[in-house]
Write an enzyme that holds these catalytic residues in place. Structure first.
Site, PDB file in Angstrom:
ATOM      1  N   CYS A  52      16.193   2.503   8.429  1.00  0.00           N
ATOM      2  CA  CYS A  52      17.432   2.650   9.172  1.00  0.00           C
ATOM      3  C   CYS A  52      17.271   3.487  10.437  1.00  0.00           C
ATOM      4  O   CYS A  52      18.255   3.878  11.021  1.00  0.00           O
ATOM      5  CB  CYS A  52      18.421   3.323   8.249  1.00  0.00           C
ATOM      6  SG  CYS A  52      17.705   4.740   7.396  1.00  0.00           S
TER       7      CYS A  52
HETATM    8  C1  LIG Z   1      15.518   3.769   3.199  1.00  0.00           C
HETATM    9  S1  LIG Z   1      13.884   3.809   2.580  1.00  0.00           S
HETATM   10  C2  LIG Z   1      14.069   3.024   1.016  1.00  0.00           C
HETATM   11  C3  LIG Z   1      14.386   3.927  -0.117  1.00  0.00           C
HETATM   12  C4  LIG Z   1      14.302   3.336  -1.485  1.00  0.00           C
HETATM   13  N1  LIG Z   1      15.085   2.152  -1.647  1.00  0.00           N
HETATM   14  C5  LIG Z   1      14.721   4.365  -2.525  1.00  0.00           C
HETATM   15  O1  LIG Z   1      15.834   4.275  -3.005  1.00  0.00           O
HETATM   16  O2  LIG Z   1      13.931   5.284  -2.822  1.00  0.00           O
HETATM   17  C6  LIG Z   1      13.072   2.548   3.499  1.00  0.00           C
HETATM   18  C7  LIG Z   1      11.629   2.310   3.082  1.00  0.00           C
HETATM   19  O3  LIG Z   1      11.091   1.190   3.803  1.00  0.00           O
HETATM   20  C8  LIG Z   1       9.703   1.404   3.925  1.00  0.00           C
HETATM   21  N2  LIG Z   1       9.163   0.489   4.945  1.00  0.00           N
HETATM   22  C9  LIG Z   1       9.240   0.606   6.295  1.00  0.00           C
HETATM   23  N3  LIG Z   1       8.654  -0.429   6.906  1.00  0.00           N
HETATM   24  C10 LIG Z   1       8.181  -1.229   5.921  1.00  0.00           C
HETATM   25  C11 LIG Z   1       7.464  -2.443   5.922  1.00  0.00           C
HETATM   26  N4  LIG Z   1       7.137  -3.057   7.080  1.00  0.00           N
HETATM   27  N5  LIG Z   1       7.112  -2.985   4.739  1.00  0.00           N
HETATM   28  C12 LIG Z   1       7.434  -2.366   3.560  1.00  0.00           C
HETATM   29  N6  LIG Z   1       8.117  -1.206   3.506  1.00  0.00           N
HETATM   30  C13 LIG Z   1       8.498  -0.645   4.666  1.00  0.00           C
HETATM   31  C14 LIG Z   1       9.608   2.876   4.264  1.00  0.00           C
HETATM   32  O4  LIG Z   1       8.317   3.399   3.992  1.00  0.00           O
HETATM   33  C15 LIG Z   1      10.697   3.474   3.386  1.00  0.00           C
HETATM   34  O5  LIG Z   1      10.184   3.975   2.180  1.00  0.00           O
END
Ligand SMILES: C[S@@+](CC[C@H](N)C(=O)[O-])C[C@H]1O[C@@H](n2cnc3c(N)ncnc32)[C@H](O)[C@@H]1O
Length: 312
Positions: A71
């Site tokens: 985000c």
């Molecule tokens: C808002 S956090 C998600 C939190 C998770 N749902 C939780 O409740 O703990 C967004 C996540 O997306 C991951 N992310 C960012 N870019 C990504 C990508 N290209 N592929 C996979 N994961 C990604 C980040 O590392 C981060 O952990």
């Protein structure tokens, strides 16, 4: 047992809510190694794929798809650029949705997405999910209304496959002034924890930016939002109060010791309970705060998915 696939899974806040609601999480995914370590230390049955979501070529069949794509483009703390590539990760989510065709899906993101200059991005996401064959609704929910000791407002997008003809209702508040139960306070969440947990909190100076706003709440209040950046973590209530000197300038009322919440307290204030943090080399203090602050509060996710249970 209904099944789920989770994308952008982090350390498993959303998935802890899913598991509590009775789901088996078949696959999870993230790029952050320490997020995976924490996830698996707490939920070891999930196949956690550590890679860029764009590299995933096949997904298991599942009843539910969940994903909380990053985000940074929308959040208060992030760089607000509506055109950033990171805001396109929803297309990867839509690709998984078209491939798996689950009965339902849930997306969580920061509430900033409803701001006027980002509305087109939200519209694009809803349109992509509708084109994939889903009835879609969205709502901004407050974590405190669902038993989390924290001010945290997040947008949820929930979709149900059109052929199921199911009308999803967002959950009503269970906690708060007009709800059956009182808010859960900082005292309720962390009152039993050590007051000075040496080595478990970020102890650098309170720089001018930190002191540009009030970062403290009392024991019997809700915490301010738990963020992913250790430097911006709110103050523990044993810290002295802050008083406003002028616009964007605050200072402590006295010189007694002040500290930020520890990462373990932050996890409790996110509604995790006692999260296990494995002692991996990559589990630096900053990284612990990051995975916790990125997470969706499990009780909030649980409340949102519970409304879908009749279709599984
Ligand atoms: C808002 S956090 C998600 C939190 C998770 N749902 C939780 O409740 O703990 C967004 C996540 O997306 C991951 N992310 C960012 N870019 C990504 C990508 N290209 N592929 C996979 N994961 C990604 C980040 O590392 C981060 O952990």
């Amino acid at each position: 047992m209904p099944t789920a696939v989770s994308l952008f899974s982090g350390c498993g806040g959303s998935d802890a809510g899913l598991i509590k609601a009775g789901f088996s999480v078949l696959m999870a995914n993230d790029v952050l190694p320490y997020a995976r370590d924490v996830y698996l230390a707490n939920h070891d049955l999930t196949d956690y794929q550590l890679c860029d979501v764009a590299q995933i070529r096949s997904f298991p069949a599942a009843d539910l798809l969940v994903g909380c794509y990053p985000c940074q483009g929308f959040s208060q703390g992030g760089v607000r650029e509506p055109g950033r590539g990171i805001n396109r990760l929803y297309l990867e989510f839509a690709r998984a949705l078209r491939t798996i065709k689950p009965k339902a899906f849930v997306v969580e993101n920061v509430s900033g997405m409803v701001r006027a200059n980002y509305k087109h991005l939200l519209k694009n996401q809803l349109a992509a999910f509708r084109r994939a064959g889903y009835n879609v609704s969205c709502n901004v929910l407050s974590a405190a209304d669902h038993g989390v000791a924290q001010e945290r407002r997040r947008i949820f997008i929930v979709g149900t496959r059109k052929d199921l003809d199911f009308k999803y209702e967002f959950p009503q508040p269970t906690h708060g002034l007009d709800a059956p139960l009182p808010y859960v306070t900082i005292r309720d969440a962390i009152g039993d924890m050590p007051v000075w947990p040496e080595g478990e909190f970020y102890g650098r100076d309170f720089h001018w930016y930190y002191l540009s706003r009030d970062r403290r709440r009392g024991w019997d209040e809700l915490s301010k939002t738990i963020v992913a950046n250790a430097r911006h973590m709110p103050l523990h209530p044993s810290s002295p109060a802050l008083v406003k000197l002028e616009h964007n300038v605050w200072r402590f009322v006295d010189d007694s010791p002040a500290r930020r919440f520890s990462y373990r307290e932050a996890a409790r204030l996110q509604g995790f309970g006692d999260l296990v943090f494995p002692d991996a080399k990559r589990g630096s203090l900053d990284m612990r705060y990051t995975v916790v602050g990125n997470a969706v509060p499990p009780p909030l996710f649980h409340a949102v998915v519970s409304g879908l249970l009749p279709i599984f």
